[in-house]
Design an enzyme around this catalytic site. Structure first.
Site, PDB file in Angstrom:
ATOM      1  N   LEU A  15       0.827  -1.216   0.000  1.00  0.00           N
ATOM      2  CA  LEU A  15       0.000   0.000   0.000  1.00  0.00           C
ATOM      3  C   LEU A  15       0.862   1.266   0.000  1.00  0.00           C
ATOM      4  CD1 LEU A  15      -2.766  -1.152   2.502  1.00  0.00           C
ATOM      5  CD2 LEU A  15      -3.006  -0.800   0.032  1.00  0.00           C
ATOM      6  N   GLU A  35       9.238  -4.527  -7.370  1.00  0.00           N
ATOM      7  CA  GLU A  35       8.641  -5.462  -6.411  1.00  0.00           C
ATOM      8  C   GLU A  35       9.123  -6.863  -6.750  1.00  0.00           C
ATOM      9  OE1 GLU A  35       6.470  -5.621  -3.632  1.00  0.00           O
ATOM     10  OE2 GLU A  35       7.007  -7.737  -3.891  1.00  0.00           O
ATOM     11  N   GLN A 113      -7.241  -5.179   1.188  1.00  0.00           N
ATOM     12  CA  GLN A 113      -5.905  -4.793   0.742  1.00  0.00           C
ATOM     13  C   GLN A 113      -5.680  -5.243  -0.707  1.00  0.00           C
ATOM     14  OE1 GLN A 113      -2.967  -5.161   3.669  1.00  0.00           O
ATOM     15  NE2 GLN A 113      -1.250  -5.131   2.274  1.00  0.00           N
ATOM     16  N   TYR A 216     -13.534  -9.751  17.713  1.00  0.00           N
ATOM     17  CA  TYR A 216     -12.372  -9.882  18.596  1.00  0.00           C
ATOM     18  C   TYR A 216     -12.821 -10.816  19.713  1.00  0.00           C
ATOM     19  CZ  TYR A 216     -10.563  -5.866  16.072  1.00  0.00           C
ATOM     20  OH  TYR A 216     -10.131  -5.024  15.083  1.00  0.00           O
ATOM     21  N   ASP A 296       5.148   0.231   6.524  1.00  0.00           N
ATOM     22  CA  ASP A 296       5.671  -0.644   7.581  1.00  0.00           C
ATOM     23  C   ASP A 296       7.190  -0.567   7.698  1.00  0.00           C
ATOM     24  OD1 ASP A 296       3.090  -1.395   8.043  1.00  0.00           O
ATOM     25  OD2 ASP A 296       3.386  -3.541   7.709  1.00  0.00           O
ATOM     26  N   GLY A 305      -7.270  -2.020  15.102  1.00  0.00           N
ATOM     27  CA  GLY A 305      -7.626  -0.612  14.906  1.00  0.00           C
ATOM     28  C   GLY A 305      -7.609  -0.250  13.431  1.00  0.00           C
TER      29      GLY A 305
HETATM   30  C1  LIG Z   1      -3.197  -9.895   9.295  1.00  0.00           C
HETATM   31  C2  LIG Z   1      -3.077  -8.430   9.089  1.00  0.00           C
HETATM   32  C3  LIG Z   1      -4.226  -7.659   9.137  1.00  0.00           C
HETATM   33  C4  LIG Z   1      -4.140  -6.285   8.938  1.00  0.00           C
HETATM   34  N1  LIG Z   1      -5.292  -5.546   8.993  1.00  0.00           N
HETATM   35  C5  LIG Z   1      -5.230  -4.216   8.726  1.00  0.00           C
HETATM   36  C6  LIG Z   1      -6.435  -3.429   8.640  1.00  0.00           C
HETATM   37  O1  LIG Z   1      -7.538  -3.927   8.821  1.00  0.00           O
HETATM   38  N2  LIG Z   1      -6.323  -2.106   8.309  1.00  0.00           N
HETATM   39  C7  LIG Z   1      -5.090  -1.519   8.069  1.00  0.00           C
HETATM   40  O2  LIG Z   1      -5.059  -0.307   7.769  1.00  0.00           O
HETATM   41  N3  LIG Z   1      -3.938  -2.248   8.167  1.00  0.00           N
HETATM   42  C8  LIG Z   1      -3.971  -3.564   8.474  1.00  0.00           C
HETATM   43  N4  LIG Z   1      -2.837  -4.309   8.485  1.00  0.00           N
HETATM   44  C9  LIG Z   1      -1.550  -3.669   8.244  1.00  0.00           C
HETATM   45  C10 LIG Z   1      -1.262  -3.501   6.773  1.00  0.00           C
HETATM   46  O3  LIG Z   1      -1.445  -4.702   6.075  1.00  0.00           O
HETATM   47  C11 LIG Z   1       0.179  -3.028   6.613  1.00  0.00           C
HETATM   48  O4  LIG Z   1       0.414  -1.934   7.476  1.00  0.00           O
HETATM   49  C12 LIG Z   1       0.419  -2.570   5.191  1.00  0.00           C
HETATM   50  O5  LIG Z   1       0.191  -3.616   4.298  1.00  0.00           O
HETATM   51  C13 LIG Z   1       1.850  -2.070   5.021  1.00  0.00           C
HETATM   52  O6  LIG Z   1       2.076  -1.770   3.679  1.00  0.00           O
HETATM   53  P1  LIG Z   1       3.550  -1.549   3.158  1.00  0.00           P
HETATM   54  O7  LIG Z   1       3.389  -1.143   1.735  1.00  0.00           O
HETATM   55  O8  LIG Z   1       4.277  -0.648   4.063  1.00  0.00           O
HETATM   56  O9  LIG Z   1       4.267  -2.960   3.284  1.00  0.00           O
HETATM   57  P2  LIG Z   1       4.017  -4.401   2.518  1.00  0.00           P
HETATM   58  O10 LIG Z   1       2.603  -4.513   2.145  1.00  0.00           O
HETATM   59  O11 LIG Z   1       4.616  -5.374   3.416  1.00  0.00           O
HETATM   60  O12 LIG Z   1       4.862  -4.217   1.200  1.00  0.00           O
HETATM   61  C14 LIG Z   1       6.262  -4.288   1.171  1.00  0.00           C
HETATM   62  C15 LIG Z   1       6.649  -4.890  -0.175  1.00  0.00           C
HETATM   63  O13 LIG Z   1       8.043  -4.711  -0.390  1.00  0.00           O
HETATM   64  C16 LIG Z   1       8.512  -5.836  -1.111  1.00  0.00           C
HETATM   65  N5  LIG Z   1       9.972  -5.930  -0.935  1.00  0.00           N
HETATM   66  C17 LIG Z   1      10.654  -5.982   0.240  1.00  0.00           C
HETATM   67  N6  LIG Z   1      11.979  -6.051   0.004  1.00  0.00           N
HETATM   68  C18 LIG Z   1      12.127  -6.041  -1.348  1.00  0.00           C
HETATM   69  C19 LIG Z   1      13.274  -6.096  -2.202  1.00  0.00           C
HETATM   70  N7  LIG Z   1      14.523  -6.185  -1.720  1.00  0.00           N
HETATM   71  N8  LIG Z   1      13.095  -6.056  -3.542  1.00  0.00           N
HETATM   72  C20 LIG Z   1      11.829  -5.960  -4.056  1.00  0.00           C
HETATM   73  N9  LIG Z   1      10.715  -5.924  -3.293  1.00  0.00           N
HETATM   74  C21 LIG Z   1      10.853  -5.952  -1.954  1.00  0.00           C
HETATM   75  C22 LIG Z   1       7.769  -7.009  -0.475  1.00  0.00           C
HETATM   76  O14 LIG Z   1       7.740  -8.123  -1.327  1.00  0.00           O
HETATM   77  C23 LIG Z   1       6.390  -6.395  -0.253  1.00  0.00           C
HETATM   78  O15 LIG Z   1       5.511  -6.657  -1.317  1.00  0.00           O
HETATM   79  C24 LIG Z   1      -2.882  -5.685   8.698  1.00  0.00           C
HETATM   80  C25 LIG Z   1      -1.721  -6.477   8.646  1.00  0.00           C
HETATM   81  C26 LIG Z   1      -1.814  -7.837   8.830  1.00  0.00           C
HETATM   82  C27 LIG Z   1      -0.567  -8.677   8.761  1.00  0.00           C
END
Ligand SMILES: Cc1cc2nc3c(=O)[nH]c(=O)nc-3n(C[C@H](O)[C@H](O)[C@H](O)COP(=O)(O)OP(=O)(O)OC[C@H]3O[C@@H](n4cnc5c(N)ncnc54)[C@H](O)[C@@H]3O)c2cc1C
Length: 508
Positions: A15, A35, A113, A216, A296, A305
């Site tokens: 995201l 990615e 997502q 929950y 993240d 939340g």
């Molecule tokens: C079970 C669960 C439920 C959740 N529920 C909620 C919810 O209801 N509402 C909400 O707002 N949030 C929720 N979250 C949190 C949310 O999913 C995360 O905060 C969000 O997806 C983070 O997005 P991101 O883009 O930072 O990271 P990610 O989605 O982890 O994306 C990081 C990407 O980087 C790529 N990557 C990493 N290193 C490399 C590399 N060296 N080369 C190429 N690619 C690479 C990975 O493959 C990955 O696709 C939940 C999380 C989980 C685990």
């Protein structure tokens, strides 16, 4: 080794990375996103977009696909703390949630997502971003002028270089870029390991017809006394989150699911399971030279939340206009130094808010005493005001980090309030007018002309309106309110101050 040039390279198509690519595109900046996976995520993780996220998505033209991506069922949410899906309800979150329509023109979205990432990828491409899947980011170096990135195609193992002006680390919880930069983290750290079991069952008669259902569970009969049962994009597919235990047998897992649903002879089919950790961890800095951390990679919070994904999307929104202004020469590079002081304090609070929710929902021993009760939901979401950043502080305004959204000060560093102004041609609502431009609301023709002239002299896009009064924006006694492209108030004052204020904000 062949080499390409891009203004910005983004690592990660979650995201945060997709949001970054999309909002940069909105500001006319073409980014390369890489990615390692073959596509956007298909796993049932985050669901839901808060109204602030929806305001940003409206401004980039992707609100409607997100609103449309609701799961089957009537467009309503069940979110309760309960003994089981069929058992006693201890607390109903929806019944206690304040009416957010007072604070934003947008309502919450309910897209998963997976659907959100799909819609973002499509919009990012439409806006000029280059998305390259099956591409591994393999390291980088940076100097005063640029970042040299090494990439590896996972299809044919080709290694190649890209030179960029900036690098955005959206590489998620297991990302390595922050560590490579020597950026440490702080927070409560690891909280809990959880296993998410996806299963197919017909729960329509029990769960009802709401499109989104979250229970929950608090029940001594499930591991550690707590778990979470959530719906997915498919009416008959569910996810049961339970404390991880490598020793747990298949039969025991099935028994936990039956207890969580509350039907001892429930018939279902397990489709798969993944494990992940709940953690509370915030990067010590969000910037190191030409590299920025978002999502993240910058802040990890337990999912209780639903703000992890929202904060990730908002990071892209709040960073994109700054990167674009610097890349286009409209702003000095120092503008980028405001990203950390503006967004990190908010990330700290959201991470702690989610951890406090976790303590409430899952009876996490030891955490509740430290964290206390979670902050009121509306204040956490709408009440943040930056203490430091790209705005001209008003010395007469309050300085609290959070203010009541029912009494917004509209001070520089805060969201422009959701209020109606009397424009010359009819009512105006600033929060409905957000886009890739500054906005000025002036109570005089002098202020209106001065704002337009200031923007022209710095070469930044502006939309300026003359209004009867700026008092509804909390700016009583002022003539003009200047609003940034991300909807934060930049300055308020008299017509003669607008040019120097805009210059200050743009670090010119
Ligand atoms: C079970 C669960 C439920 C959740 N529920 C909620 C919810 O209801 N509402 C909400 O707002 N949030 C929720 N979250 C949190 C949310 O999913 C995360 O905060 C969000 O997806 C983070 O997005 P991101 O883009 O930072 O990271 P990610 O989605 O982890 O994306 C990081 C990407 O980087 C790529 N990557 C990493 N290193 C490399 C590399 N060296 N080369 C190429 N690619 C690479 C990975 O493959 C990955 O696709 C939940 C999380 C989980 C685990």
């Amino acid at each position: 080794m062949q080499r390409e040039d891009f203004d910005v390279v983004i690592v990660g198509s979650g995201l945060a990375g997709l949001s970054m690519a999309m909002f940069l595109g909105q500001h006319g900046i073409r980014a390369l996103l890489v990615e390692r996976r073959a596509s956007t995520s298909t796993l049932p993780k985050a669901r839901g977009q808060n109204p602030i996220t929806m305001e940003a998505l409206r401004s980039v033209g992707v609100a409607e696909p997100i609103y449309a991506a609701i799961p089957p069922g009537k467009p309503a949410i069940t979110s309760v703390i309960s003994e089981s899906m069929t058992g006693k309800v201890f607390y109903d979150h929806v019944a206690h949630r304040p009416d957010f329509s007072r604070f934003s023109p947008e309502r919450s979205g309910m897209a998963s997502q997976a659907k959100t990432e799909e819609a973002f990828a499509k919009r990012a491409r439409e806006l000029g971003a280059v998305l390259r899947f099956q591409t591994l980011f393999d390291g980088f170096t940076q100097d005063a002028d640029s970042v040299e990135v090494t990439l590896r195609s996972l299809e044919d193992d080709t290694v190649y270089g890209v030179r960029a002006r900036y690098l955005v680390a959206a590489d998620g919880v297991r990302g390595t870029i922050a560590k490579d930069l020597g950026i440490g983290t702080h927070g409560y750290g690891f909280l809990k390991s959880v296993t998410a079991v996806r299963f197919r069952a017909d729960l329509a008669k029990i769960a009802g017809d709401n499109a989104m259902v979250v229970h929950y569970i608090q029940n001594p009969a499930v591991p550690d006394g707590a778990g979470v049962l959530v719906s997915t994009d498919y009416k008959d597919e569910w996810v049961a989150n339970m404390s991880a235990d490598p020793e747990r047998t298949e039969a025991q897992t099935h028994a936990v699911i039956r207890t969580m649903v509350g039907v001892p002879d429930l018939q279902f089919e397990v489709l798969g399971a993944t494990s992940y950790d709940y953690a509370h961890r915030i990067a010590d800095r969000l910037q190191s030279g030409r590299v920025f951390l978002v999502g993240d990679a910058a802040h990890v919070m337990p999912p209780t939340g639903g703000q992890g994904g929202n904060t990730a999307v908002q990071d892209g929104y709040y960073l994109a206009w700054k990167l674009a202004a610097v890349l286009k020469g409209q702003a000095g590079p120092r503008l980028l130094e405001s990203f950390d002081p503006e967004r990190r304090p908010y990330a700290e609070v959201v991470c702690t808010w989610q951890a406090a929710n976790l303590a409430e929902h899952r009876r996490l021993e030891g955490v509740s005493e430290v964290l206390g009760r979670p902050m009121d939901h509306a204040t956490m979401m709408f009440g943040y005001a930056c203490k430091e950043g790209a705005f001209v502080p008003d010395p007469s305004a309050p300085t609290d980090e959070f203010e009541s959204p029912d009494r917004p000060s509209g001070r520089p560093g805060a969201r422009v309030p959701y209020a109606e102004l009397a424009g010359l041609e009819g009512p105006l609502q600033p929060r409905k007018l957000l886009g890739p431009w500054f906005m000025a609301f002036s109570a005089s023709s002098e202020g209106h002309a001065a704002a337009q002239a200031a923007a022209d002299s710095f070469g930044v896009p502006i939309k300026a309106w003359q209004v009867a009064s700026v008092a509804p924006l909390g700016a009583e006694g002022h003539d003009t309110v200047l609003v940034r492209p991300d909807g934060m108030v930049a300055w308020r004052g008299s017509p003669r101050g607008v040019e120097s204020a805009l210059g200050f904000v743009l670090c010119r």
